[in-house]
Design a protein around this motif. Structure first.
Motif, PDB file in Angstrom:
ATOM      1  N   ARG A 106      -0.155   4.573   9.204  1.00 44.54           N
ATOM      2  CA  ARG A 106       0.020   3.828  10.448  1.00 44.54           C
ATOM      3  C   ARG A 106       1.348   3.082  10.423  1.00 44.54           C
ATOM      4  O   ARG A 106       1.949   2.903   9.359  1.00 44.54           O
ATOM      5  CB  ARG A 106      -1.116   2.827  10.630  1.00 44.54           C
ATOM      6  N   SER A 107       1.767   2.636  11.599  1.00 46.88           N
ATOM      7  CA  SER A 107       3.005   1.865  11.688  1.00 46.88           C
ATOM      8  C   SER A 107       2.840   0.511  11.011  1.00 46.88           C
ATOM      9  O   SER A 107       1.766  -0.095  11.036  1.00 46.88           O
ATOM     10  CB  SER A 107       3.389   1.658  13.155  1.00 46.88           C
ATOM     11  N   ILE A 108       3.915   0.057  10.403  1.00 48.15           N
ATOM     12  CA  ILE A 108       3.894  -1.208   9.676  1.00 48.15           C
ATOM     13  C   ILE A 108       4.271  -2.345  10.607  1.00 48.15           C
ATOM     14  O   ILE A 108       5.270  -2.278  11.326  1.00 48.15           O
ATOM     15  CB  ILE A 108       4.861  -1.142   8.483  1.00 48.15           C
ATOM     16  N   LYS A 109       3.462  -3.406  10.582  1.00 47.82           N
ATOM     17  CA  LYS A 109       3.703  -4.551  11.456  1.00 47.82           C
ATOM     18  C   LYS A 109       3.454  -5.853  10.697  1.00 47.82           C
ATOM     19  O   LYS A 109       3.015  -5.851   9.550  1.00 47.82           O
ATOM     20  CB  LYS A 109       2.791  -4.474  12.690  1.00 47.82           C
ATOM     21  N   GLY A 110       3.717  -6.978  11.363  1.00 46.42           N
ATOM     22  CA  GLY A 110       3.381  -8.298  10.845  1.00 46.42           C
ATOM     23  C   GLY A 110       4.036  -8.631   9.534  1.00 46.42           C
ATOM     24  O   GLY A 110       5.219  -8.370   9.292  1.00 46.42           O
ATOM     25  N   SER A 149       9.645   1.113  -6.890  1.00 47.61           N
ATOM     26  CA  SER A 149       8.451   1.351  -6.077  1.00 47.61           C
ATOM     27  C   SER A 149       7.393   2.059  -6.906  1.00 47.61           C
ATOM     28  O   SER A 149       7.693   2.962  -7.686  1.00 47.61           O
ATOM     29  CB  SER A 149       8.792   2.194  -4.842  1.00 47.61           C
ATOM     30  N   ILE A 150       6.145   1.641  -6.694  1.00 53.14           N
ATOM     31  CA  ILE A 150       5.021   2.216  -7.420  1.00 53.14           C
ATOM     32  C   ILE A 150       4.396   3.332  -6.592  1.00 53.14           C
ATOM     33  O   ILE A 150       3.889   3.099  -5.498  1.00 53.14           O
ATOM     34  CB  ILE A 150       3.967   1.140  -7.745  1.00 53.14           C
ATOM     35  N   ASP A 151       4.477   4.533  -7.094  1.00 52.55           N
ATOM     36  CA  ASP A 151       3.899   5.758  -6.529  1.00 52.55           C
ATOM     37  C   ASP A 151       4.623   6.273  -5.289  1.00 52.55           C
ATOM     38  O   ASP A 151       4.902   7.459  -5.174  1.00 52.55           O
ATOM     39  CB  ASP A 151       2.410   5.591  -6.226  1.00 52.55           C
ATOM     40  N   VAL A 152       4.919   5.396  -4.334  1.00 46.89           N
ATOM     41  CA  VAL A 152       5.649   5.811  -3.133  1.00 46.89           C
ATOM     42  C   VAL A 152       6.260   4.560  -2.520  1.00 46.89           C
ATOM     43  O   VAL A 152       5.633   3.496  -2.525  1.00 46.89           O
ATOM     44  CB  VAL A 152       4.703   6.515  -2.128  1.00 46.89           C
ATOM     45  N   PRO A 153       7.492   4.587  -2.035  1.00 54.44           N
ATOM     46  CA  PRO A 153       8.056   3.411  -1.382  1.00 54.44           C
ATOM     47  C   PRO A 153       7.194   2.999  -0.191  1.00 54.44           C
ATOM     48  O   PRO A 153       6.842   3.833   0.649  1.00 54.44           O
ATOM     49  CB  PRO A 153       9.448   3.882  -0.928  1.00 54.44           C
ATOM     50  N   SER A 154       6.828   1.764  -0.132  1.00 52.23           N
ATOM     51  CA  SER A 154       5.948   1.291   0.937  1.00 52.23           C
ATOM     52  C   SER A 154       6.567   1.522   2.302  1.00 52.23           C
ATOM     53  O   SER A 154       7.707   1.126   2.555  1.00 52.23           O
ATOM     54  CB  SER A 154       5.641  -0.200   0.745  1.00 52.23           C
ATOM     55  N   GLY A 155       5.799   2.174   3.175  1.00 49.85           N
ATOM     56  CA  GLY A 155       6.276   2.526   4.510  1.00 49.85           C
ATOM     57  C   GLY A 155       6.610   3.986   4.661  1.00 49.85           C
ATOM     58  O   GLY A 155       6.793   4.478   5.777  1.00 49.85           O
ATOM     59  N   LEU A 156       6.688   4.719   3.540  1.00 49.96           N
ATOM     60  CA  LEU A 156       6.988   6.153   3.570  1.00 49.96           C
ATOM     61  C   LEU A 156       5.683   6.935   3.485  1.00 49.96           C
ATOM     62  O   LEU A 156       4.819   6.621   2.669  1.00 49.96           O
ATOM     63  CB  LEU A 156       7.892   6.509   2.393  1.00 49.96           C
ATOM     64  N   CYS A 157       5.560   7.960   4.325  1.00 47.45           N
ATOM     65  CA  CYS A 157       4.371   8.798   4.291  1.00 47.45           C
ATOM     66  C   CYS A 157       4.443   9.744   3.101  1.00 47.45           C
ATOM     67  O   CYS A 157       5.381  10.541   2.991  1.00 47.45           O
ATOM     68  CB  CYS A 157       4.217   9.590   5.587  1.00 47.45           C
ATOM     69  N   ALA A 158       3.443   9.675   2.227  1.00 45.03           N
ATOM     70  CA  ALA A 158       3.443  10.484   1.015  1.00 45.03           C
ATOM     71  C   ALA A 158       3.219  11.958   1.301  1.00 45.03           C
ATOM     72  O   ALA A 158       3.498  12.802   0.449  1.00 45.03           O
ATOM     73  CB  ALA A 158       2.360   9.974   0.062  1.00 45.03           C
ATOM     74  N   THR A 165       4.373  13.611   4.336  1.00 46.19           N
ATOM     75  CA  THR A 165       5.350  14.241   5.224  1.00 46.19           C
ATOM     76  C   THR A 165       6.799  13.825   4.981  1.00 46.19           C
ATOM     77  O   THR A 165       7.717  14.510   5.422  1.00 46.19           O
ATOM     78  CB  THR A 165       5.019  13.920   6.692  1.00 46.19           C
ATOM     79  N   GLY A 166       7.022  12.691   4.328  1.00 47.17           N
ATOM     80  CA  GLY A 166       8.380  12.162   4.217  1.00 47.17           C
ATOM     81  C   GLY A 166       8.808  11.402   5.448  1.00 47.17           C
ATOM     82  O   GLY A 166       9.949  10.954   5.543  1.00 47.17           O
ATOM     83  N   ASN A 167       7.895  11.210   6.391  1.00 52.55           N
ATOM     84  CA  ASN A 167       8.178  10.432   7.594  1.00 52.55           C
ATOM     85  C   ASN A 167       8.097   8.940   7.264  1.00 52.55           C
ATOM     86  O   ASN A 167       7.412   8.524   6.331  1.00 52.55           O
ATOM     87  CB  ASN A 167       7.166  10.789   8.687  1.00 52.55           C
ATOM     88  N   VAL A 168       8.802   8.120   8.038  1.00 58.07           N
ATOM     89  CA  VAL A 168       8.807   6.673   7.831  1.00 58.07           C
ATOM     90  C   VAL A 168       8.022   6.010   8.951  1.00 58.07           C
ATOM     91  O   VAL A 168       8.243   6.299  10.132  1.00 58.07           O
ATOM     92  CB  VAL A 168      10.251   6.133   7.785  1.00 58.07           C
ATOM     93  N   PHE A 169       7.106   5.131   8.574  1.00 58.85           N
ATOM     94  CA  PHE A 169       6.276   4.429   9.554  1.00 58.85           C
ATOM     95  C   PHE A 169       7.005   3.187  10.075  1.00 58.85           C
ATOM     96  O   PHE A 169       6.601   2.058   9.819  1.00 58.85           O
ATOM     97  CB  PHE A 169       4.942   4.044   8.932  1.00 58.85           C
ATOM     98  N   GLY A 170       8.096   3.415  10.765  1.00 58.12           N
ATOM     99  CA  GLY A 170       8.871   2.316  11.341  1.00 58.12           C
ATOM    100  C   GLY A 170       9.917   1.784  10.392  1.00 58.12           C
ATOM    101  O   GLY A 170      11.098   1.711  10.717  1.00 58.12           O
ATOM    102  N   ASN A 171       9.503   1.383   9.205  1.00 54.46           N
ATOM    103  CA  ASN A 171      10.439   0.877   8.204  1.00 54.46           C
ATOM    104  C   ASN A 171       9.818   1.110   6.830  1.00 54.46           C
ATOM    105  O   ASN A 171       8.602   1.248   6.697  1.00 54.46           O
ATOM    106  CB  ASN A 171      10.712  -0.610   8.415  1.00 54.46           C
TER     107      ASN A 171
END
Length: 513
Positions: free
Chosen positions: A135-139, A157-166, A168-174
């Motif tokens: 989901r998109s990252i907010k707050g 980063s642990i396992d995957v940079p936070s905000g990156l889809c593990a 698809t490689g897509n970014v959830f906003g940031n």
């Protein structure tokens, strides 16, 4: 230099399910895995940044956050100054994560509920989100990511940079821009394609002692192709071969004013081992081609000559490369139609993909090489849709058009209807004109040599990107041009020098060739 990684990639759901089953079967608790992950990550942090004395650990509420608490506990016990910030309400913590948090506090640590950067850290540990983010990252999550990225200090980063889809490689906003990502148990497919290269930094893998069991029980969702595997795809040539036995390739394209594209295609084919290469192009290109590359044969066709003359020219070929500099005229359309009518194995690129989108065909004996813009036209969607999930996009392309599809871009994917292959090679310098023309020639030359269009597409795509990496290592990324690759293409993988990669943060620009 990139470390060699396991060749199997997985979706995040596969990893979660696999971990759960292994825990049940082997009696290895999640708490033990969390302790192992935290220990391995802490050792990596100390090895990579030995001078660090102060670290900031940002923790979420899942198992990824639990890893962060373990790292913070170890750092505290080893005398480092530790600031730990929980992005989630501490009252929401449960199970192993809560236990890890309490162990950190028992070691003398303190958990902050507000992010305070009065004492800038030497290293940041990103343990906010794990692999399940969808989901998109907010707050407070979005704010934390923005603050961490603005610190201008190294980030693990642990396992995957936070905000990156593990997946698809897509970014959830940031997303967190990491310098190093340490990946546990199994590699996630989204770390190697799309926008991921802007965020992952160096990728390190550790199986936590259960990866052998995991890979035995779980089928990979994709394959990661590196030089250690690619060299085995190099076609073996008989010492008694002659030029006729190495294939006759006809490269079709190069309307008036675009002769360079078809020339690059033909030159790349020669350098990739094709025995005989002829260019079917505009008459205006013939002298220039002869001057630049006398080993290339040439022919031209005018509409006034009729289709029978064109068909005779096409009968010469074993394989066709169609599209570089082809244009979109009536002349180009006739070449497109006649080439497809031969039913020969072929590679379609550039303007040939324009015609394919306009006049759809399905054929099992071709390789399509679209960049995201061309892929969007072929599927009648926007480019954002393609980049949002490149695995789904390439699967739909292959379902619709058949054959083998090469979806170009950072983390190029090759799909033959059965296996996704992600190419771990390539760099930002490839975002320049003519790169796609060279790729078309490389793959087309290899089709006859391998007698297998999927192997030709996979090896040819790797060879193309790996050659670009070699050139960049020697000359730098700025000003890389397509013809720079030609002398390198003739080398075997094992003859090439090991590639010193440009920084991954530079690498994700689309390869527009």
């Amino acid at each position: 230099m990139m470390s060699n990684l396991p060749p199997m990639l997985y979706r995040s759901a596969q990893v979660r399910d696999g971990e759960r089953k292994i825990i049940e079967e082997l009696g290895v608790s999640m708490h033990i895995l969390m302790e192992r992950a935290g220990f391995v990550a802490y050792q990596l942090l100390r090895k990579r940044w030995p001078e660090a004395t102060c670290i900031l650990v940002c923790c979420g509420g899942g198992n990824n956050g639990g890893d962060g608490y373990v790292i913070a506990k170890l750092a505290k016990k080893n005398g480092l100054r530790v600031q730990l910030y929980s992005v989630v309400d501490l009252c929401l913590l449960r199970g192993d994560v809560l236990a890890a948090k309490m162990a950190f506090e028992q070691a003398g640590g303190h958990v902050d509920s507000m992010l305070n950067i009065n004492d800038p850290p030497d290293v940041v540990v990103d343990a906010i989100f794990g692999t399940g983010l969808n989901r998109s990252i907010k707050g407070s999550f979005e704010k934390t990511i923005n603050v961490v990225n603005a610190l201008n200090v190294p980030c693990l980063s642990i396992d995957v940079p936070s905000g990156l889809c593990a997946d698809t490689g897509n970014v959830f906003g940031n997303a967190i821009v990491a310098d190093v990502t340490i990946c546990f148990v199994a590699l996630k497919q989204g770390l190697f394609t799309g926008k991921a290269a802007d965020y992952t930094g160096d990728i390190i893998f550790n199986g936590l002692g259960i990866n052998d069991v995991f890979t035995f029980k779980t089928s990979a969702s994709a394959t990661l192709l590196q030089s250690s595997q690619a060299k085995f795809l190099n076609p073996i040539q008989s010492r008694s071969s002659n030029k006729g036995a190495m294939g006759r390739l006809l490269c079709i394209g190069g309307q008036k004013g675009m002769g360079g594209a078809i020339l690059l295609c033909g030159q790349a084919a020669l350098r990739s081992g094709a025995g005989l290469v002829s260019l079917l192009t505009s008459e205006s290109n013939l002298i220039g081609i002869l001057v630049r590359q006398p080993e290339l044969m040439t022919c031209f066709w005018k509409r006034s000559q009729g289709t029978e003359a064109l068909e005779r020219m096409l009968m010469w070929a074993d394989t066709i490369a169609l599209g570089p500099g082809l244009g979109r005229s009536c002349w180009a359309r006739q070449l497109f139609n006649s080439a497809l009518a031969t039913k020969l194995p072929m590679v379609l690129d550039a303007d040939a993909l324009h015609f394919l989108a306009k006049y759809p065909h399905r054929y099992e004996n071709w390789v399509l090489t679209p960049h995201p813009g061309e892929a969007a036209k072929l599927l009648n969607v926007c480019v954002h849709t393609i980049e949002q999930d490149r695995f789904t996009a390439i699967k739909e392309l292959q379902n619709r058009y058949g054959g083998v599809v090469v979806l170009k871009g950072a983390g190029t994917i090759v799909y033959d209807g059965n296996i996704f292959t992600v190419i771990r090679a390539g760099n930002l310098g490839m975002a320049s004109g003519g790169m796609g023309d060279v790729l078309a020639g490389v793959i087309a030359a290899l089709i006859f040599q391998t007698k297998h269009i999927a192997h030709a597409a996979i090896f040819g795509t790797f060879l193309h990107s790996h050659a670009a990496d070699i050139v960049v290592e020697q000359s730098g990324v700025r000003g890389l041009i397509a013809s720079d690759l030609l002398p390198v293409l003739g080398k075997n993988i094992e003859q090439m020098s090991n590639c010193e990669k440009i920084t991954p943060k530079q690498k994700s620009s689309e390869k527009h060739g």
